[in-house]
Design a protein around this motif. Structure first.
Motif: not given
Length: 95
Positions: A12-16, A24-28
């Protein structure tokens, strides 16, 4: 580096920090892994501690989030430990 954090906090911290939504993370992740089966719901499960990503997904997460895979591996071990402690601390009730 965030030592001592379970994987759900690290993801969560890295994604934020990258300014990405769960979708967007799932798409990447789908793009770099070639597996379209990863969804926003998978990311949500990882971030809420309902699931711990398998080693292959940790590799792709490390790539997309630009963090060392070793950091995710340690965080996954911490998450498993936290889950075990949570389960063992709940004593079964007897009638």
């Amino acid at each position: 580096m965030e030592s001592g954090k379970p994987i759900w906090d690290v993801i969560r911290h890295a994604r934020d920090g990258k300014g990405l939504s769960q979708r967007e993370l799932a798409e990447r992740l789908a793009a770099v892994s070639g597996k379209t089966s990863v969804t926003r719901d998978d990311v949500k499960r990882w971030e809420t501690g309902k699931r711990i990503p398998r080693p292959a997904w940790r590799h792709w997460l490390a790539d997309v989030l630009e963090i060392p895979v070793e950091r995710l591996d340690v965080a996954a071990r911490l998450a498993r430990h936290a889950r075990r402690c949570r389960v063992s601390s709940v004593a079964p009730t007897r009638p």
